[in-house]
Design an enzyme around this catalytic site. Sequence first.
Site, PDB file in Angstrom:
ATOM      1  N   ASP A  64       0.822  -1.217   0.000  1.00  0.00           N
ATOM      2  CA  ASP A  64       0.000   0.000   0.000  1.00  0.00           C
ATOM      3  C   ASP A  64       0.852   1.263   0.000  1.00  0.00           C
ATOM      4  OD1 ASP A  64       0.961  -0.364   2.583  1.00  0.00           O
ATOM      5  OD2 ASP A  64      -0.978  -0.893   3.411  1.00  0.00           O
ATOM      6  N   ASN A 101      -7.109  -3.430  14.484  1.00  0.00           N
ATOM      7  CA  ASN A 101      -8.525  -3.544  14.119  1.00  0.00           C
ATOM      8  C   ASN A 101      -8.772  -4.674  13.113  1.00  0.00           C
ATOM      9  OD1 ASN A 101      -7.537  -2.536  11.712  1.00  0.00           O
ATOM     10  ND2 ASN A 101      -8.777  -0.674  11.703  1.00  0.00           N
ATOM     11  N   HIS A 131      -7.220  -5.031  10.186  1.00  0.00           N
ATOM     12  CA  HIS A 131      -7.010  -4.704   8.765  1.00  0.00           C
ATOM     13  C   HIS A 131      -5.758  -5.399   8.228  1.00  0.00           C
ATOM     14  CE1 HIS A 131      -4.455  -0.764   9.419  1.00  0.00           C
ATOM     15  NE2 HIS A 131      -3.706  -1.842   9.491  1.00  0.00           N
ATOM     16  N   GLU A 149      -9.750  -2.021   5.424  1.00  0.00           N
ATOM     17  CA  GLU A 149     -10.262  -1.712   6.762  1.00  0.00           C
ATOM     18  C   GLU A 149     -11.567  -2.462   7.027  1.00  0.00           C
ATOM     19  OE1 GLU A 149      -8.439  -0.032   8.727  1.00  0.00           O
ATOM     20  OE2 GLU A 149      -7.823   1.916   7.971  1.00  0.00           O
TER      21      GLU A 149
HETATM   22  P1  PGA Z   1       2.260  -2.119  12.505  1.00  0.00           P
HETATM   23  O1  PGA Z   1       1.149  -2.069  11.380  1.00  0.00           O
HETATM   24  O2  PGA Z   1       3.237  -3.150  12.066  1.00  0.00           O
HETATM   25  O3  PGA Z   1       2.845  -0.748  12.524  1.00  0.00           O
HETATM   26  O4  PGA Z   1       1.575  -2.486  13.778  1.00  0.00           O
HETATM   27  C1  PGA Z   1       0.646  -3.264  10.890  1.00  0.00           C
HETATM   28  C2  PGA Z   1      -0.520  -2.977   9.993  1.00  0.00           C
HETATM   29  O5  PGA Z   1      -1.212  -1.977  10.224  1.00  0.00           O
HETATM   30  O6  PGA Z   1      -0.742  -3.746   9.060  1.00  0.00           O
END
Ligand code: PGA
Length: 261
Positions: free
Chosen positions: A82, A151, A153, A158
């Site tokens: 992304d 969450n 995602h 999302e």
């Molecule tokens: P993080 O993000 O490794 O910074 O916890 C993971 C994600 O949001 O996919």
Amino acid sequence: MNIERFDDESALSAALATRVLQRIIARPDLVLGLPTGRTPLGLYRELRERSGNDRIGPSTSSGTPRAKSRGDWSRVRTFNLDEFAGLAPGDPNSYRAFMQAELFDHISIDPANIGFLNGAAPDLNAECRRYEDAIHAAGGIDLQILGIGANGHIGFNEPAEGLCANTHVAQLQQESRQANAQRFGGDWTRVPERALSMGMATILGAHDIVLIATGEEKRDAVTGLIEGLITTRLPASLLQVHPRVTLMLDREVWSGSRRTR
Ligand code: PGA
């Protein structure tokens, strides 16, 4: 679903780096899907140390250079999950800049083999179609590495009533913008409201998937992924339909989940 448990983040990162480098040795033109975020930092540190251009590999106790520990990235192709909408590849807050600093600038990868979404493309929908086509033209992703949001995602897919299958422009939830605030001077309101992201079908099209999760705040999402129903309210739960998924979890994640203990 294969679950691998590690005492801590550094043991997990070392094991994953070994897995990635072994895959590159077995297939020098491997197509690798890569995530950004806090979780893969240890992986990228290990890969830099083991296959970096800017570091001589450690010697063995006999004084001979350590063989095979240095990956040859010259034919490897990568696709990142992304990118923020509105940010050009050279923008210091972009995920592209993150990947350059954490990995690409330190290894022998050919810049032409780095697949990335351009958040500053004039037509973002056309950019998403270009990316999807590029992944198909590369023959698909051999090994996709994923993080997971607290969450649930994956990439910027999302939790929602419905999800886009393919690479698309995504609206970010406040929680995800807050999780990215550090890159924007700690102010989550400066985090773009939209991003470009592979869709769940793009991700599920990978031949192998490895999801890494560390830290207590990921425990509930990982528990839902392993034990819950498949639901777009927890996009990671869609990984249950993929035949070759490995979860690599640190103690803070697995010690709290009944089935992973
Ligand atoms: P993080 O993000 O490794 O910074 O916890 C993971 C994600 O949001 O996919």
